[in-house]
Design a protein around this motif. Sequence first.
Motif, PDB file in Angstrom:
ATOM      1  N   HIS A  96      31.662  39.449  43.461  1.00 54.88           N
ATOM      2  CA  HIS A  96      32.760  38.698  42.849  1.00 54.88           C
ATOM      3  C   HIS A  96      33.606  39.590  41.939  1.00 54.88           C
ATOM      4  O   HIS A  96      34.778  39.305  41.690  1.00 54.88           O
ATOM      5  CB  HIS A  96      32.226  37.477  42.097  1.00 54.88           C
ATOM      6  CG  HIS A  96      31.263  37.784  40.993  1.00 54.88           C
ATOM      7  ND1 HIS A  96      31.678  38.119  39.728  1.00 54.88           N
ATOM      8  CD2 HIS A  96      29.898  37.789  40.957  1.00 54.88           C
ATOM      9  CE1 HIS A  96      30.610  38.323  38.957  1.00 54.88           C
ATOM     10  NE2 HIS A  96      29.519  38.125  39.681  1.00 54.88           N
ATOM     11  N   GLN A  97      33.041  40.706  41.469  1.00 56.98           N
ATOM     12  CA  GLN A  97      33.824  41.609  40.620  1.00 56.98           C
ATOM     13  C   GLN A  97      34.972  42.265  41.379  1.00 56.98           C
ATOM     14  O   GLN A  97      35.957  42.702  40.763  1.00 56.98           O
ATOM     15  CB  GLN A  97      32.906  42.696  40.036  1.00 56.98           C
ATOM     16  CG  GLN A  97      31.916  42.196  38.999  1.00 56.98           C
ATOM     17  CD  GLN A  97      30.585  41.754  39.603  1.00 56.98           C
ATOM     18  OE1 GLN A  97      30.502  41.501  40.801  1.00 56.98           O
ATOM     19  NE2 GLN A  97      29.552  41.662  38.781  1.00 56.98           N
ATOM     20  N   THR A  98      34.869  42.322  42.720  1.00 59.82           N
ATOM     21  CA  THR A  98      35.948  42.910  43.513  1.00 59.82           C
ATOM     22  C   THR A  98      37.239  42.119  43.364  1.00 59.82           C
ATOM     23  O   THR A  98      38.339  42.671  43.434  1.00 59.82           O
ATOM     24  CB  THR A  98      35.541  42.993  44.999  1.00 59.82           C
ATOM     25  OG1 THR A  98      34.300  43.681  45.113  1.00 59.82           O
ATOM     26  CG2 THR A  98      36.595  43.726  45.816  1.00 59.82           C
ATOM     27  N   VAL A  99      37.123  40.830  43.129  1.00 61.23           N
ATOM     28  CA  VAL A  99      38.302  40.003  42.924  1.00 61.23           C
ATOM     29  C   VAL A  99      39.058  40.479  41.688  1.00 61.23           C
ATOM     30  O   VAL A  99      40.294  40.570  41.695  1.00 61.23           O
ATOM     31  CB  VAL A  99      37.921  38.514  42.796  1.00 61.23           C
ATOM     32  CG1 VAL A  99      39.155  37.654  42.535  1.00 61.23           C
ATOM     33  CG2 VAL A  99      37.195  38.030  44.052  1.00 61.23           C
ATOM     34  N   GLU A 100      38.324  40.805  40.632  1.00 61.51           N
ATOM     35  CA  GLU A 100      38.975  41.290  39.408  1.00 61.51           C
ATOM     36  C   GLU A 100      39.701  42.611  39.652  1.00 61.51           C
ATOM     37  O   GLU A 100      40.803  42.831  39.140  1.00 61.51           O
ATOM     38  CB  GLU A 100      37.935  41.460  38.292  1.00 61.51           C
ATOM     39  CG  GLU A 100      37.327  40.162  37.801  1.00 61.51           C
ATOM     40  CD  GLU A 100      38.368  39.188  37.257  1.00 61.51           C
ATOM     41  OE1 GLU A 100      39.372  39.655  36.665  1.00 61.51           O
ATOM     42  OE2 GLU A 100      38.190  37.967  37.439  1.00 61.51           O
ATOM     43  N   SER A 101      39.087  43.491  40.443  1.00 59.21           N
ATOM     44  CA  SER A 101      39.739  44.767  40.756  1.00 59.21           C
ATOM     45  C   SER A 101      41.019  44.546  41.540  1.00 59.21           C
ATOM     46  O   SER A 101      42.052  45.190  41.277  1.00 59.21           O
ATOM     47  CB  SER A 101      38.783  45.661  41.555  1.00 59.21           C
ATOM     48  OG  SER A 101      37.612  45.932  40.821  1.00 59.21           O
ATOM     49  N   CYS A 102      40.980  43.639  42.494  1.00 61.26           N
ATOM     50  CA  CYS A 102      42.165  43.331  43.287  1.00 61.26           C
ATOM     51  C   CYS A 102      43.240  42.699  42.412  1.00 61.26           C
ATOM     52  O   CYS A 102      44.431  43.041  42.514  1.00 61.26           O
ATOM     53  CB  CYS A 102      41.796  42.409  44.443  1.00 61.26           C
ATOM     54  SG  CYS A 102      43.148  42.095  45.587  1.00 61.26           S
ATOM     55  N   LEU A 103      42.832  41.799  41.536  1.00 67.65           N
ATOM     56  CA  LEU A 103      43.792  41.151  40.638  1.00 67.65           C
ATOM     57  C   LEU A 103      44.489  42.154  39.725  1.00 67.65           C
ATOM     58  O   LEU A 103      45.686  42.028  39.436  1.00 67.65           O
ATOM     59  CB  LEU A 103      43.085  40.093  39.792  1.00 67.65           C
ATOM     60  CG  LEU A 103      42.829  38.749  40.454  1.00 67.65           C
ATOM     61  CD1 LEU A 103      41.964  37.880  39.557  1.00 67.65           C
ATOM     62  CD2 LEU A 103      44.146  38.046  40.772  1.00 67.65           C
ATOM     63  N   ALA A 104      43.748  43.159  39.284  1.00 67.97           N
ATOM     64  CA  ALA A 104      44.353  44.177  38.420  1.00 67.97           C
ATOM     65  C   ALA A 104      45.491  44.882  39.157  1.00 67.97           C
ATOM     66  O   ALA A 104      46.569  45.132  38.592  1.00 67.97           O
ATOM     67  CB  ALA A 104      43.296  45.180  37.982  1.00 67.97           C
ATOM     68  N   ALA A 105      45.254  45.203  40.439  1.00 68.84           N
ATOM     69  CA  ALA A 105      46.304  45.831  41.242  1.00 68.84           C
ATOM     70  C   ALA A 105      47.474  44.880  41.467  1.00 68.84           C
ATOM     71  O   ALA A 105      48.645  45.286  41.451  1.00 68.84           O
ATOM     72  CB  ALA A 105      45.723  46.288  42.576  1.00 68.84           C
ATOM     73  N   MET A 106      47.174  43.602  41.649  1.00 69.07           N
ATOM     74  CA  MET A 106      48.228  42.616  41.872  1.00 69.07           C
ATOM     75  C   MET A 106      49.087  42.427  40.631  1.00 69.07           C
ATOM     76  O   MET A 106      50.308  42.258  40.723  1.00 69.07           O
ATOM     77  CB  MET A 106      47.608  41.289  42.314  1.00 69.07           C
ATOM     78  CG  MET A 106      47.012  41.330  43.719  1.00 69.07           C
ATOM     79  SD  MET A 106      46.075  39.837  44.142  1.00 69.07           S
ATOM     80  CE  MET A 106      47.372  38.606  44.179  1.00 69.07           C
ATOM     81  N   ARG A 107      48.482  42.469  39.466  1.00 69.37           N
ATOM     82  CA  ARG A 107      49.247  42.269  38.236  1.00 69.37           C
ATOM     83  C   ARG A 107      50.232  43.410  38.001  1.00 69.37           C
ATOM     84  O   ARG A 107      51.295  43.216  37.407  1.00 69.37           O
ATOM     85  CB  ARG A 107      48.290  42.115  37.053  1.00 69.37           C
ATOM     86  CG  ARG A 107      47.503  40.798  37.097  1.00 69.37           C
ATOM     87  CD  ARG A 107      46.631  40.606  35.880  1.00 69.37           C
ATOM     88  NE  ARG A 107      45.817  39.404  36.009  1.00 69.37           N
ATOM     89  CZ  ARG A 107      44.501  39.383  36.128  1.00 69.37           C
ATOM     90  NH1 ARG A 107      43.822  40.538  36.130  1.00 69.37           N
ATOM     91  NH2 ARG A 107      43.847  38.251  36.235  1.00 69.37           N
ATOM     92  N   VAL A 108      49.880  44.588  38.481  1.00 69.14           N
ATOM     93  CA  VAL A 108      50.799  45.722  38.382  1.00 69.14           C
ATOM     94  C   VAL A 108      51.948  45.572  39.379  1.00 69.14           C
ATOM     95  O   VAL A 108      53.119  45.763  39.043  1.00 69.14           O
ATOM     96  CB  VAL A 108      50.045  47.046  38.630  1.00 69.14           C
ATOM     97  CG1 VAL A 108      51.027  48.208  38.717  1.00 69.14           C
ATOM     98  CG2 VAL A 108      49.023  47.288  37.529  1.00 69.14           C
ATOM     99  N   PHE A 109      51.616  45.205  40.619  1.00 65.58           N
ATOM    100  CA  PHE A 109      52.624  45.136  41.683  1.00 65.58           C
ATOM    101  C   PHE A 109      53.459  43.856  41.640  1.00 65.58           C
ATOM    102  O   PHE A 109      54.609  43.843  42.057  1.00 65.58           O
ATOM    103  CB  PHE A 109      51.924  45.259  43.039  1.00 65.58           C
ATOM    104  CG  PHE A 109      52.858  45.176  44.219  1.00 65.58           C
ATOM    105  CD1 PHE A 109      53.811  46.160  44.449  1.00 65.58           C
ATOM    106  CD2 PHE A 109      52.792  44.104  45.102  1.00 65.58           C
ATOM    107  CE1 PHE A 109      54.673  46.081  45.532  1.00 65.58           C
ATOM    108  CE2 PHE A 109      53.657  44.009  46.183  1.00 65.58           C
ATOM    109  CZ  PHE A 109      54.595  45.013  46.405  1.00 65.58           C
ATOM    110  N   LYS A 110      52.872  42.772  41.147  1.00 63.93           N
ATOM    111  CA  LYS A 110      53.544  41.468  41.058  1.00 63.93           C
ATOM    112  C   LYS A 110      54.011  40.945  42.428  1.00 63.93           C
ATOM    113  O   LYS A 110      55.197  40.716  42.660  1.00 63.93           O
ATOM    114  CB  LYS A 110      54.724  41.523  40.086  1.00 63.93           C
ATOM    115  CG  LYS A 110      54.311  41.828  38.650  1.00 63.93           C
ATOM    116  CD  LYS A 110      55.510  41.851  37.728  1.00 63.93           C
ATOM    117  CE  LYS A 110      55.084  42.021  36.271  1.00 63.93           C
ATOM    118  NZ  LYS A 110      54.271  43.218  36.030  1.00 63.93           N
ATOM    119  N   PRO A 111      53.048  40.705  43.342  1.00 69.96           N
ATOM    120  CA  PRO A 111      53.420  40.204  44.668  1.00 69.96           C
ATOM    121  C   PRO A 111      53.819  38.737  44.619  1.00 69.96           C
ATOM    122  O   PRO A 111      53.484  38.015  43.673  1.00 69.96           O
ATOM    123  CB  PRO A 111      52.133  40.382  45.478  1.00 69.96           C
ATOM    124  CG  PRO A 111      51.045  40.196  44.459  1.00 69.96           C
ATOM    125  CD  PRO A 111      51.589  40.834  43.197  1.00 69.96           C
TER     126      PRO A 111
END
Length: 386
Positions: A76-91
């Motif tokens: 479930h921690q992988t979701v947090e890693s993905c979210l961190a990338a998403m917050r930078v890119f703002k998809p």
Amino acid sequence: MLDRMNIFRTTPRIVMGPGAINALGREVRDLGSDRAMIVTDAGIVKAGLLVPVEASLKQAKVKYSVFSDVAPDPRHQTVESCLAAMRVFKPTSVIGLGGGSPIDIAKTSAIMFKNEGSIIDYCGIDLVPKPGLPSIMIPTTAGTGSEVTPIAILSDEDEKLKKGVVSPYLFPKTALLDPLLTLGLPPAITAATGMDALIHAIESYTSVNATGITDMLAARAIELIAENLRTAYAHGGNIDARSAMLEGSLLAGISFANAGVTAVHAFAYPIGAQFHIPHGVANTLMLAEVMRFNLVGNVRKFADIAALMGEPVEDLSDREAAEVAVDAMELLAEDLQVPSSLGEFGVTESHIDDLAEGVMKVTRLLANNPRVLCKKDAVDIYRRVL
């Protein structure tokens, strides 16, 4: 039997066929999005499957970023890693590309981009408060059916269990299925994922929550997979077999999204989480013995399965035909060279009691099972697969 209300749901748009990947950019644009986060894994990137995805997005002038740090049976921690990338890119949309692991991370990351807290807070049924970003899921295996389910499975290493998030907000807006993306699947992965899809169909067909609609879908899935899995395994470049497998996986996914899976998956979760057995292999290991236990709960339906697999059962009783179904599953797994014992993965008698405890915690799936199961039953079944 008491009357009950049934609700049927699935992904609202399904785009399928050889070359369907070329429509991806237009599909993203139709969501009102021009910025897409692609969630995938390193194997997909290495196999070159990202290339047609990027080409279609570029043609549609969709900006994109790639998160490829998804491991098998993701935590479930992988979701947090993905979210961190998403917050930078703002998809403004999310694309899941791969097998069940990237797709489940894509689905959960899409909802968590618009919801507070941690994904672990939403393990269970209907706990997600708000919809997330619109998403498109692109399976590259004919296995999980996750592109048409409201379910995502994540590993909890602390509890040595796999946990499910179940919410209608997990349905993607579009499922895009291109059999050309599955041509490069190695035989072992073809076998494991194909058996997973077949098990989805079998379990939804025999679930206590099955309906006429889910039975129709599951039955066709069993026919398609039983007829084509050996060919797809033995000759991976056969586009007809690959197309049929992808369709079978899709139909099985729609069926189990509504009827539910049963005890085979409940047994697979603890061994998958603790011993890192690939999901399709874990399911296949447990299939025959769970079927033998369950068949008295609905003999006629298990007999149907033998007929749907093309077995000659015309002169047999339902009970005899149900046994033929189990034998047919064992022979199929043998032909596909799927491992046949838990011992091959380091499981010993000393592990069984804890594993059985883990099975009994998967109440969401055991509630669907055609036969009530207790811990002693779980212990006995695991022992027979050692």
